[in-house]
Design a protein around this motif. Sequence first.
Motif, PDB file in Angstrom:
ATOM      1  N   ASP A  61       0.780  -1.014   0.073  1.00  0.00           N
ATOM      2  CA  ASP A  61      -0.026  -0.200  -0.121  1.00  0.00           C
ATOM      3  C   ASP A  61       0.866   1.307   0.085  1.00  0.00           C
ATOM      4  N   THR A  62       2.014   1.167   0.649  1.00  0.00           N
ATOM      5  CA  THR A  62       2.860   2.382   0.697  1.00  0.00           C
ATOM      6  C   THR A  62       3.318   2.910  -0.655  1.00  0.00           C
ATOM      7  N   GLN A  63       3.758   1.698  -1.317  1.00  0.00           N
ATOM      8  CA  GLN A  63       4.253   1.823  -2.733  1.00  0.00           C
ATOM      9  C   GLN A  63       3.204   2.268  -3.769  1.00  0.00           C
ATOM     10  N   ALA A 122       1.860 -10.744  -7.717  1.00  0.00           N
ATOM     11  CA  ALA A 122       2.681 -10.966  -9.182  1.00  0.00           C
ATOM     12  C   ALA A 122       1.699 -10.703 -10.282  1.00  0.00           C
ATOM     13  N   HIS A 123       0.487 -11.188 -10.355  1.00  0.00           N
ATOM     14  CA  HIS A 123      -0.508 -10.944 -11.422  1.00  0.00           C
ATOM     15  C   HIS A 123      -0.637  -9.291 -11.595  1.00  0.00           C
ATOM     16  N   TRP A 124      -0.854  -8.666 -10.576  1.00  0.00           N
ATOM     17  CA  TRP A 124      -1.092  -7.577 -10.695  1.00  0.00           C
ATOM     18  C   TRP A 124       0.154  -6.597 -11.715  1.00  0.00           C
ATOM     19  N   LEU A 125       1.466  -7.058 -11.249  1.00  0.00           N
ATOM     20  CA  LEU A 125       2.505  -6.583 -11.434  1.00  0.00           C
ATOM     21  C   LEU A 125       2.818  -6.884 -13.113  1.00  0.00           C
ATOM     22  N   VAL A 126       2.233  -8.287 -13.344  1.00  0.00           N
ATOM     23  CA  VAL A 126       2.417  -8.446 -15.060  1.00  0.00           C
ATOM     24  C   VAL A 126       1.383  -7.612 -15.571  1.00  0.00           C
ATOM     25  N   ILE A 182       7.757 -14.189 -11.292  1.00  0.00           N
ATOM     26  CA  ILE A 182       7.888 -12.581 -10.609  1.00  0.00           C
ATOM     27  C   ILE A 182       7.419 -13.003  -9.079  1.00  0.00           C
ATOM     28  N   GLU A 183       6.724 -13.878  -8.686  1.00  0.00           N
ATOM     29  CA  GLU A 183       6.269 -14.387  -7.415  1.00  0.00           C
ATOM     30  C   GLU A 183       7.581 -14.773  -6.601  1.00  0.00           C
ATOM     31  N   TRP A 184       8.312 -15.720  -7.483  1.00  0.00           N
ATOM     32  CA  TRP A 184       9.524 -16.100  -6.757  1.00  0.00           C
ATOM     33  C   TRP A 184      10.425 -14.929  -6.442  1.00  0.00           C
ATOM     34  N   ALA A 185      10.565 -14.028  -7.387  1.00  0.00           N
ATOM     35  CA  ALA A 185      11.453 -12.992  -7.283  1.00  0.00           C
ATOM     36  C   ALA A 185      10.980 -12.251  -6.063  1.00  0.00           C
ATOM     37  N   LEU A 186       9.586 -11.924  -5.722  1.00  0.00           N
ATOM     38  CA  LEU A 186       9.083 -11.158  -4.555  1.00  0.00           C
ATOM     39  C   LEU A 186       9.583 -12.033  -3.390  1.00  0.00           C
ATOM     40  N   LYS A 241       8.983  -1.685 -13.908  1.00  0.00           N
ATOM     41  CA  LYS A 241       9.372  -0.571 -12.925  1.00  0.00           C
ATOM     42  C   LYS A 241       8.561  -0.757 -11.750  1.00  0.00           C
ATOM     43  N   ARG A 242       7.079  -1.192 -11.868  1.00  0.00           N
ATOM     44  CA  ARG A 242       6.622  -1.533 -10.663  1.00  0.00           C
ATOM     45  C   ARG A 242       6.950  -2.684  -9.578  1.00  0.00           C
TER      46      ARG A 242
END
Length: 184
Positions: free
Chosen positions: A12-14, A59-63, A101-105, A148-149
């Motif tokens: 939420d901060t981001q 991760a889905h949101w970031l994609v 991406i989930e793995w990276a997170l 970027k996100r």
Amino acid sequence: MHQISDLKNIFDTQFADSHNTRLVKGDDEPIYLPANDTCSHHQVVFAHGFYASALHEIAHWLVAGDARRLLEDYGYWYCPDGRDKAQQAEFEKVEVKPQAIEWALSVAAGFDFNVSVDNLNGEQTCRFTFQKRVYQQVMMLLESGFNKRTEQLIKALSAFYQTTWPLQKEQFSWDCPQELEDVI
């Protein structure tokens, strides 16, 4: 210890101000809900308060791109557990990048990651083959860079959990049974 309240606060901060999006604990099935007449902000809803579910839905949101983030569940097809072989193959095809991406997170948060073929009641496929594809996608993203996100959130997670930034290939490994190494 990984507290969901910490992850919600970091996300939420981001993104609450910049993207009008918040991470929300749901009860049952995860879903993405764009802002509407009853809720002024977009919601990344994850299941049952599980940390892993939250990372996966993030991760889905970031994609998802700008247009997709205006559609419920990003406008994607979803076939629930119980998929046949063709449906499972399609599911795995679209899940490779989000799970990478989930793995990276997860690595940035110091949280254990496990791939999910999410088909307990359907056609079983080789989890290791899928995991190899996810691993290869992570390696490509580390080489070419995250959007970027994604980079913004990985940095924030790394800072909060005091993990290595930037992420390194050595932080990602997967165990494949020796007898399957040559097959996959």
